[in-house]
Scaffold this motif. Structure first.
Motif, PDB file in Angstrom:
ATOM      1  N   VAL A 219      -4.367   1.939  -3.040  1.00  0.00           N
ATOM      2  CA  VAL A 219      -5.343   0.653  -2.352  1.00  0.00           C
ATOM      3  C   VAL A 219      -6.039   0.315  -3.722  1.00  0.00           C
ATOM      4  O   VAL A 219      -6.897   1.116  -4.298  1.00  0.00           O
ATOM      5  CB  VAL A 219      -6.275   1.080  -1.224  1.00  0.00           C
ATOM      6  CG1 VAL A 219      -7.076   2.147  -1.412  1.00  0.00           C
ATOM      7  CG2 VAL A 219      -7.104   0.063  -0.742  1.00  0.00           C
TER       8      VAL A 219
ATOM      9  N   TYR B 221       0.252   6.468  -0.609  1.00  0.00           N
ATOM     10  CA  TYR B 221      -0.823   5.510  -0.133  1.00  0.00           C
ATOM     11  C   TYR B 221      -1.567   5.025  -1.763  1.00  0.00           C
ATOM     12  O   TYR B 221      -2.194   5.607  -2.196  1.00  0.00           O
ATOM     13  CB  TYR B 221      -1.441   5.729   0.839  1.00  0.00           C
ATOM     14  CG  TYR B 221      -2.383   4.530   1.389  1.00  0.00           C
ATOM     15  CD1 TYR B 221      -1.988   3.503   2.206  1.00  0.00           C
ATOM     16  CD2 TYR B 221      -3.821   4.305   1.105  1.00  0.00           C
ATOM     17  CE1 TYR B 221      -2.277   2.642   2.839  1.00  0.00           C
ATOM     18  CE2 TYR B 221      -4.436   3.247   1.400  1.00  0.00           C
ATOM     19  CZ  TYR B 221      -3.914   2.196   2.440  1.00  0.00           C
ATOM     20  OH  TYR B 221      -4.527   1.280   2.774  1.00  0.00           O
TER      21      TYR B 221
ATOM     22  N   HIS C 225       1.037  -1.230   0.089  1.00  0.00           N
ATOM     23  CA  HIS C 225      -0.102  -0.032   0.045  1.00  0.00           C
ATOM     24  C   HIS C 225       0.602   1.316   0.063  1.00  0.00           C
ATOM     25  O   HIS C 225       0.270   2.642  -0.471  1.00  0.00           O
ATOM     26  CB  HIS C 225      -1.089  -0.132   1.268  1.00  0.00           C
ATOM     27  CG  HIS C 225      -1.929  -1.315   1.188  1.00  0.00           C
ATOM     28  ND1 HIS C 225      -2.858  -1.104   0.089  1.00  0.00           N
ATOM     29  CD2 HIS C 225      -2.138  -2.181   1.898  1.00  0.00           C
ATOM     30  CE1 HIS C 225      -3.826  -2.059   0.456  1.00  0.00           C
ATOM     31  NE2 HIS C 225      -3.132  -2.743   1.403  1.00  0.00           N
TER      32      HIS C 225
END
Length: 280
Positions: free
Chosen positions: A120, A118, A75
């Motif tokens: 995701v 990050y 991530h």
């Protein structure tokens, strides 16, 4: 004699090209948006970038961008970029003789950028991912201005500034097929100009809207579309095409180059090593 030839050349160039009286303090650039979905992926990319050339071959706005990134976990990732530009503008103001009659402006821009962020997946196939990267940058923007003033005399001017930048970069990446990926990026940059040194007079700075930028911070919104096309025999190589822009608040409108197109190649060296290992 050399100065006379130089001035004659400027006048000749200006006879082919006419434009507004801009002096640009910022230009659009491609964002560094890796298509990561898991730990251990990498990106090394190089692009030719351009904001478009003028009608005369002397008028140019192009350069290169080098980008790298690496996913530390499933991530989290780090990024780094280098931005380089060489730009030439030619102006012939015709009836607008103040402050200058004809100008040849040469820009030089260098900027180093580092960040992290990050990512995701938004579905089980990991074909759609959400990304948020933040980072900082530092560099220097300079330009030199030569030509003929409103009195028919030669002139020279310069403008140098140190650049510091903080950016936030959300993006949505899509991978609908094996050989195509695309993303929409909405980068927001806070750019601060420090140690401005210039030989323009105060009146000239006001005319070109470059006054009062020293120790000032501007917010630039930089939307972009990124497209990647895979090569069947080389899964670790991608052809990249990026179209980007830059906009700023209507409350303060410094002169900026509002568009940029970039084309180049990106490499996932981790996938290349995986392919070599599987073959062995």
């Amino acid at each position: 004699m050399k100065n006379i030839i130089t001035l004659f050349s400027i006048v000749l160039i200006c006879s082919f090209y006419s434009c507004t009286t801009n002096r640009y303090i910022y230009t659009a650039s491609p964002p560094n948006d890796p298509y990561f979905t898991k730990k251990g992926e990498s990106k090394v990319a190089g692009y030719y970038s351009s904001s478009g050339d003028g009608v005369h071959p002397t008028v140019k706005s192009d350069g290169m961008d080098i980008q790298t990134a690496y996913s530390l976990t499933d991530h989290w990732a780090i990024t780094a970029s280098y931005f380089y530009r060489r730009e030439n503008d030619v102006y012939n103001y015709n009836s607008y003789s103040q402050p200058f009659d004809s100008s040849f402006v040469k820009y030089k821009r260098n900027l180093f950028e580092a960040g992290g962020g990050y990512f995701v997946p938004l579905n089980t196939k990991k074909s759609i991912t959400a990304n948020l990267y933040v980072g900082i940058a530092a560099g220097k923007f300079t330009f030199n201005d030569v030509g003929i003033d409103g009195n028919g005399l030669s002139y020279t001017r310069f403008h140098n500034s140190n650049i510091r930048k903080l950016f936030f970069q959300p993006a949505i990446n899509f991978s609908p097929g094996k050989y195509i990926r695309f993303s929409f990026i909405l980068k927001s940059s806070y750019v601060r100009y420090n140690n401005v040194r210039t030989s323009y007079t105060q009146e000239e700075q006001e005319y070109f809207s470059i006054n009062n930028i020293d120790k000032k911070t501007f917010n630039f919104i930089e939307p972009a579309w990124s497209f990647q096309f895979g090569l069947p025999k080389y899964s670790w190589v991608k052809l990249d095409l990026i179209v980007s822009g830059v906009y700023t608040s209507p409350l303060h409108q410094p002169n900026i180059r509002t568009n940029n197109s970039s084309v180049g190649l990106s490499f996932d060296l981790s996938k290349h090593m995986e392919n070599k290992t599987s073959l062995n």
